[in-house]
Design an enzyme around this catalytic site. Structure first.
Site, mmCIF file in Angstrom:
data_model
loop_
_atom_site.group_PDB
_atom_site.id
_atom_site.type_symbol
_atom_site.label_atom_id
_atom_site.label_comp_id
_atom_site.label_asym_id
_atom_site.label_seq_id
_atom_site.Cartn_x
_atom_site.Cartn_y
_atom_site.Cartn_z
ATOM 1 N N TYR A 1 1.067 -1.550 0.065
ATOM 2 C CA TYR A 1 0.083 0.087 -0.425
ATOM 3 C C TYR A 1 0.996 1.020 -0.015
ATOM 4 C CZ TYR A 1 -3.461 3.734 1.755
ATOM 5 O OH TYR A 1 -4.376 4.933 1.901
ATOM 6 N N GLU B 1 -3.095 7.551 -3.380
ATOM 7 C CA GLU B 1 -3.399 6.413 -3.446
ATOM 8 C C GLU B 1 -3.146 4.753 -4.552
ATOM 9 O OE1 GLU B 1 -5.822 4.793 0.256
ATOM 10 O OE2 GLU B 1 -6.476 3.862 -1.765
#
Ligand code: GDP
Ligand code: MN
Length: 383
Positions: free
Chosen positions: A102, A189
């Site tokens: 992530y 993101e």
């Protein structure tokens, strides 16, 4: 403004981030052709909707070739994912995944800085990672005046237990930070950022939000707005250059000045009601501007009454009264409208409204009085 995955990936590619080859498709036939153009091998068909959790909802499917891609696209197009209808899919070369990470760069308003985040637990939702173990998410604050530096990347990589990837991660974050800054984003993101079988890092998902107030500097990004996915009322307000935020209540609110409108929302809540929206008409008092505002407010079927809260400074209350009367006459609004006028030329404004004798216009002097009136009228209209 939120961007679709494929649009976010387009931005990422501009700064040299590695993204799998892909094509957008609007029909199953498009998807089949796209898969063929990508070499005819295994592809992933991904719903393009402005919400997360598409994988779990069945909106991300691997297909073994053009035929299968067509079938998967047929199943995904038209699907409802958390209230968002799928109008298009991204057909992308499938990537063999060794590991999912992530990575994100976000605006940290409270800290007045940029925050870079990295976790070895990619693929999962960020909230879940934080819940399972807050230490699993490595964070480093970046002073926007100082900018990105290699040491930020090393700090992140080692804190996330990914020291062996410090170099490639440093490269990815430098580019992510650059596109975040250049596009004036509030969020960039990548989840998952994958370690491919060749050891390289590849962007498999992209979630980008760009500051609405900066869009005038980025016409290319502004053109990415998806009119099909926007809230129809917010889109209507955007088209009319009004500052509008849709809320859930019954009392339509408009006023001049953001601060005044914010406090009007509070006063409506204090009076026992629920505001239907935030709408700042700014210094606008002309009939056209008031018509535009009333069109947006009355397009919301939940609205039962309307509260005008005007503080006359440079804006003159008699002009507002004239605008309200013209707009109501022109639009034929039947909903009760409470008008509170205070400040420059308030007496003239109130006298004009009283003299007009429009049965559904109610005149008030103070904010609490106006809010109570609007809340009572909403309850009466709703019954
Ligand atoms: P989200 O569920 O909306 O966040 O959608 P993602 O784009 O993150 O996709 C969900 C999951 O599908 C990812 O975490 C991956 O595990 C998987 N996935 C997505 N793209 C690919 C791909 O190209 N190859 C493989 N093998 N899996 C993929
Ligand atoms: Mn994802």
């Amino acid at each position: 403004m939120d961007l679709h995955e494929y649009q976010g990936k387009e931005l990422f590619q501009r700064v040299g981030l590695r993204v799998p080859g892909g094509r957008i498709a609007h029909t199953p036939e498009d998807a089949e052709r796209a898969a063929a153009e990508l070499g005819g091998g295994r592809v992933v068909v991904k719903a393009q909707v402005l919400t997360g959790g598409r994988g779990k909802a069945g909106g991300v499917k691997v297909a073994d070739g053009p035929q299968a891609a067509r079938q998967e696209a047929a199943a995904i197009l038209g699907m409802d994912i958390r209230g968002y209808m799928v109008h298009q899919v991204l057909v992308e070369e499938a990537t063999p995944i060794a590991r999912e990470l992530y990575a994100a760069v976000v605006l940290d308003r409270g800290g007045k800085q940029t925050l870079a985040m990295l976790s070895a637990m990619g693929g999962m939702e960020v909230e879940k990672i934080a819940l399972m173990d807050p230490r699993a998410m490595a964070c480093v604050g970046v002073d926007p005046l100082f900018g990105w530096s290699d040491f930020h990347a090393r700090r992140l990589a080692f804190d996330a237990g990914l020291g062996e990837l410090a170099q490639p991660l440093g490269d990815v974050f430098a580019r992510l930070y650059r596109i975040f800054t250049e596009s004036e984003a509030t969020l960039c993101e990548v989840n998952p950022l994958v370690v491919a079988e060749d050891g390289g890092l590849l962007v498999l998902d992209a979630k980008v939000s760009v500051d609405n107030n900066s869009l005038f500097r980025h016409p290319d990004i502004a053109a990415m707005r998806d009119v099909h996915s926007a809230d129809p009322h917010e889109q209507m307000a955007f088209d009319r250059s009004l500052t509008y935020v849709k809320l859930d209540g019954e009392v339509g609110v408009l006023g001049n000045g953001a601060g005044l409108v914010m406090s009007t929302l509070d006063v409506v809540a204090n009076a026992g009601g629920r505001p239907a929206n935030f709408l700042d008409v700014g210094g606008g008092a002309k009939a056209e501007e008031i018509v535009a505002a009333l069109e947006v407010i009355t397009a919301d079927p939940k609205v039962r009454s309307i509260l005008f809260n005007i503080f006359g400074g440079i804006t003159r209350c008699d002009e507002v009264a004239r605008g309200v009367l013209a707009a109501v006459g022109q639009m034929g609004i039947a909903l009760p409208i409470v008008v509170r006028l205070d400040g420059t030329n308030e007496h003239e404004g109130r006298a004009m409204l009283a003299a007009a004798g429009v049965p559904n216009i109610y005149v008030a002097t103070t904010m609490p009085e106006a809010a109570h009136r609007a809340v009572d009228l909403a309850a009466a209209t709703g019954a």
